[in-house]
Design a protein around this motif. Sequence first.
Motif, PDB file in Angstrom:
ATOM      1  N   LYS A  42      27.750   6.180 -37.950  1.00 50.23           N
ATOM      2  CA  LYS A  42      27.006   6.551 -36.733  1.00 50.23           C
ATOM      3  C   LYS A  42      26.238   5.721 -36.033  1.00 50.23           C
ATOM      4  N   ILE A  43      27.630   4.510 -35.899  1.00 48.07           N
ATOM      5  CA  ILE A  43      26.755   3.478 -34.635  1.00 48.07           C
ATOM      6  C   ILE A  43      26.756   4.290 -33.108  1.00 48.07           C
ATOM      7  N   SER A  44      25.970   4.090 -32.448  1.00 49.86           N
ATOM      8  CA  SER A  44      25.715   4.367 -30.662  1.00 49.86           C
ATOM      9  C   SER A  44      24.950   3.038 -29.809  1.00 49.86           C
ATOM     10  N   LYS A  45      25.864   2.608 -28.643  1.00 49.43           N
ATOM     11  CA  LYS A  45      24.967   1.707 -27.624  1.00 49.43           C
ATOM     12  C   LYS A  45      25.142   1.907 -26.900  1.00 49.43           C
ATOM     13  N   SER A  46      24.039   2.117 -25.495  1.00 55.89           N
ATOM     14  CA  SER A  46      24.327   2.081 -24.325  1.00 55.89           C
ATOM     15  C   SER A  46      23.313   1.169 -23.902  1.00 55.89           C
ATOM     16  N   PHE A  47      23.393   0.505 -22.354  1.00 56.33           N
ATOM     17  CA  PHE A  47      23.518  -0.241 -21.286  1.00 56.33           C
ATOM     18  C   PHE A  47      22.421   0.283 -20.495  1.00 56.33           C
ATOM     19  N   GLY A  48      21.480   0.961 -20.493  1.00 54.28           N
ATOM     20  CA  GLY A  48      20.822   1.773 -18.948  1.00 54.28           C
ATOM     21  C   GLY A  48      21.430   3.171 -19.505  1.00 54.28           C
ATOM     22  N   ASP A  49      22.186   3.471 -18.608  1.00 50.73           N
ATOM     23  CA  ASP A  49      21.945   5.030 -18.656  1.00 50.73           C
ATOM     24  C   ASP A  49      24.093   5.013 -18.999  1.00 50.73           C
ATOM     25  N   PHE A  50      24.854   4.306 -19.318  1.00 48.49           N
ATOM     26  CA  PHE A  50      26.461   3.733 -19.614  1.00 48.49           C
ATOM     27  C   PHE A  50      26.412   3.822 -20.764  1.00 48.49           C
ATOM     28  N   VAL A  51      27.216   4.814 -21.795  1.00 47.87           N
ATOM     29  CA  VAL A  51      27.299   4.843 -23.277  1.00 47.87           C
ATOM     30  C   VAL A  51      28.481   4.799 -23.679  1.00 47.87           C
ATOM     31  N   ALA A  52      28.554   2.366 -24.303  1.00 48.14           N
ATOM     32  CA  ALA A  52      29.007   2.167 -24.692  1.00 48.14           C
ATOM     33  C   ALA A  52      29.982   2.874 -26.119  1.00 48.14           C
ATOM     34  N   VAL A  53      29.155   2.880 -26.794  1.00 50.01           N
ATOM     35  CA  VAL A  53      30.020   3.642 -28.001  1.00 50.01           C
ATOM     36  C   VAL A  53      29.507   4.939 -28.487  1.00 50.01           C
ATOM     37  N   ARG A  54      30.095   5.783 -28.671  1.00 52.71           N
ATOM     38  CA  ARG A  54      29.511   7.376 -29.002  1.00 52.71           C
ATOM     39  C   ARG A  54      29.441   7.119 -31.074  1.00 52.71           C
ATOM     40  N   ASP A  55      28.277   7.398 -31.368  1.00 51.30           N
ATOM     41  CA  ASP A  55      28.188   8.021 -32.536  1.00 51.30           C
ATOM     42  C   ASP A  55      29.322   7.467 -33.407  1.00 51.30           C
ATOM     43  N   VAL A  56      29.771   6.229 -33.865  1.00 49.85           N
ATOM     44  CA  VAL A  56      30.820   5.228 -34.826  1.00 49.85           C
ATOM     45  C   VAL A  56      30.818   5.348 -35.762  1.00 49.85           C
ATOM     46  N   SER A  57      31.558   6.418 -36.656  1.00 45.32           N
ATOM     47  CA  SER A  57      31.770   5.708 -38.525  1.00 45.32           C
ATOM     48  C   SER A  57      32.856   5.760 -38.949  1.00 45.32           C
ATOM     49  N   LEU A  58      33.006   3.911 -39.490  1.00 49.10           N
ATOM     50  CA  LEU A  58      34.754   3.702 -39.482  1.00 49.10           C
ATOM     51  C   LEU A  58      34.046   2.422 -40.827  1.00 49.10           C
ATOM     52  N   GLU A  59      35.664   2.842 -41.383  1.00 46.56           N
ATOM     53  CA  GLU A  59      35.710   1.637 -42.328  1.00 46.56           C
ATOM     54  C   GLU A  59      37.059   0.943 -42.733  1.00 46.56           C
ATOM     55  N   ILE A  60      36.443  -0.307 -42.958  1.00 42.59           N
ATOM     56  CA  ILE A  60      37.485  -1.440 -42.778  1.00 42.59           C
ATOM     57  C   ILE A  60      37.827  -2.198 -43.667  1.00 42.59           C
ATOM     58  N   PRO A  61      38.677  -1.795 -44.675  1.00 43.33           N
ATOM     59  CA  PRO A  61      38.826  -2.480 -45.659  1.00 43.33           C
ATOM     60  C   PRO A  61      38.814  -4.220 -46.151  1.00 43.33           C
ATOM     61  N   SER A  62      37.965  -4.317 -47.193  1.00 42.58           N
ATOM     62  CA  SER A  62      38.586  -5.776 -47.656  1.00 42.58           C
ATOM     63  C   SER A  62      40.087  -6.741 -47.434  1.00 42.58           C
ATOM     64  N   GLY A  63      40.085  -7.962 -46.848  1.00 45.55           N
ATOM     65  CA  GLY A  63      41.001  -8.314 -46.285  1.00 45.55           C
ATOM     66  C   GLY A  63      42.342  -7.815 -45.582  1.00 45.55           C
ATOM     67  N   GLU A  64      41.863  -6.733 -44.962  1.00 45.81           N
ATOM     68  CA  GLU A  64      42.631  -5.738 -44.387  1.00 45.81           C
ATOM     69  C   GLU A  64      42.589  -6.781 -42.831  1.00 45.81           C
ATOM     70  N   LEU A  65      43.428  -6.805 -41.124  1.00 48.08           N
ATOM     71  CA  LEU A  65      43.711  -6.886 -40.273  1.00 48.08           C
ATOM     72  C   LEU A  65      43.892  -5.438 -39.130  1.00 48.08           C
ATOM     73  N   VAL A  66      42.547  -5.671 -38.876  1.00 47.41           N
ATOM     74  CA  VAL A  66      42.304  -3.787 -38.037  1.00 47.41           C
ATOM     75  C   VAL A  66      42.163  -4.419 -36.273  1.00 47.41           C
ATOM     76  N   ALA A  67      42.821  -3.374 -35.742  1.00 43.76           N
ATOM     77  CA  ALA A  67      42.790  -3.414 -34.210  1.00 43.76           C
ATOM     78  C   ALA A  67      41.969  -2.338 -33.814  1.00 43.76           C
ATOM     79  N   LEU A  68      40.866  -3.128 -33.154  1.00 47.12           N
ATOM     80  CA  LEU A  68      40.491  -2.226 -31.571  1.00 47.12           C
ATOM     81  C   LEU A  68      41.557  -1.485 -30.634  1.00 47.12           C
ATOM     82  N   LEU A  69      42.099  -0.974 -30.535  1.00 48.06           N
ATOM     83  CA  LEU A  69      42.791  -0.704 -29.590  1.00 48.06           C
ATOM     84  C   LEU A  69      42.312   0.302 -28.700  1.00 48.06           C
ATOM     85  N   GLY A  70      42.189  -0.351 -26.809  1.00 43.22           N
ATOM     86  CA  GLY A  70      41.309   0.843 -25.971  1.00 43.22           C
ATOM     87  C   GLY A  70      41.767   0.085 -24.987  1.00 43.22           C
TER      88      GLY A  70
END
Length: 353
Positions: free
Chosen positions: A7-35
Amino acid sequence: MSISLNKISKSFGDFVAVRDVSLEIPSGELVALLGPSGSGKTTLLRIIAGLEAPDAGTISFHGEDTTNQHVRERRVGFVFQHYALFRHMSVFENVAFGLRVRPKAARPPEKEIRERCMALLKLVQLDWLAQSYPNQLSGGQRQRVALARALAVEPKVLLLDEPFGALDAKVRKELRRWLRRLHDEIHVTSVFVTHDQEEALEVSDQVVVMNEGRVEQVGTPTDVYDHPATPFVYSFLGNVNLFKGRLQAGGIHIGGQLMSPTEATEGEGSAVAYVRTHEIQLDTDSATGEGVIQATVRHIRAFGSLVRVDLDPVDGGEMIEAEVPREQFDALGLTKGAVVYVKPKKIKVFLER
């Protein structure tokens, strides 16, 4: 080293950069954040690194809460898009920097520093340039030095922010394949940010598709491409044709045509059919049957082994774009203004909300 975001959230002033993100990254994997730009992927990467503090939520490395840990305590290696190499230092000294600045009690002996750094330079195939300076290297070589420097401190997690974004297309393609091979050798948990769909699909074990600060879908490259969970994922991963119609009794009515989705879609009402450009079948012979659209060729663009054909439906509607192999195009003998019969081979339907 597994990573858990809750449940990660982060804002910069009025701009919400990350909204309630939950994520599991397994050990040893190569994971792409794409967008796309502004989707929150770099902010999320910096939160994992400890370079940004979340407004809400927690982060764990292998079950240990690291939310309030300083970046130095997290043992992460960070590779930036623009290398950030020290121009006045040799390649070797750049790689050794993270080890040399450690407190004396934690600093390895000089012999160990030399052996470790030379081994890493050999791993990234640059040991022969150890005494060169950054301005004597190509962009691809500089990026490999930056990666060796990040690995020198033996990080628990390797984080890469658009690592190949500043390179030309050919070098970028070579380096991403090289990164995949390197990862298969070292198996350190790695997360990289990219807006390049092909890069994410080719390199990663898992793809996290982000949009407007939220996670739209997580899955293997095959999962997210073949089975997109949302309209955004379908549109973002590749070129797509959109057909607006009405979903009823499992089929979508578009103009005077009935088309059957490849995957069942529950519900009824206004809907949009998504068809990738390479999943359009063209024929010059009069065709009958479900989902066949008569169209005329508006424009032809040949590039490499593919030909893009823009088509105008005879009964009106949005332009259709098709990508066909060069051999198939030559066999069809298409010219501008020719009449063709278009049949979507794979259809994904989403109800409009």
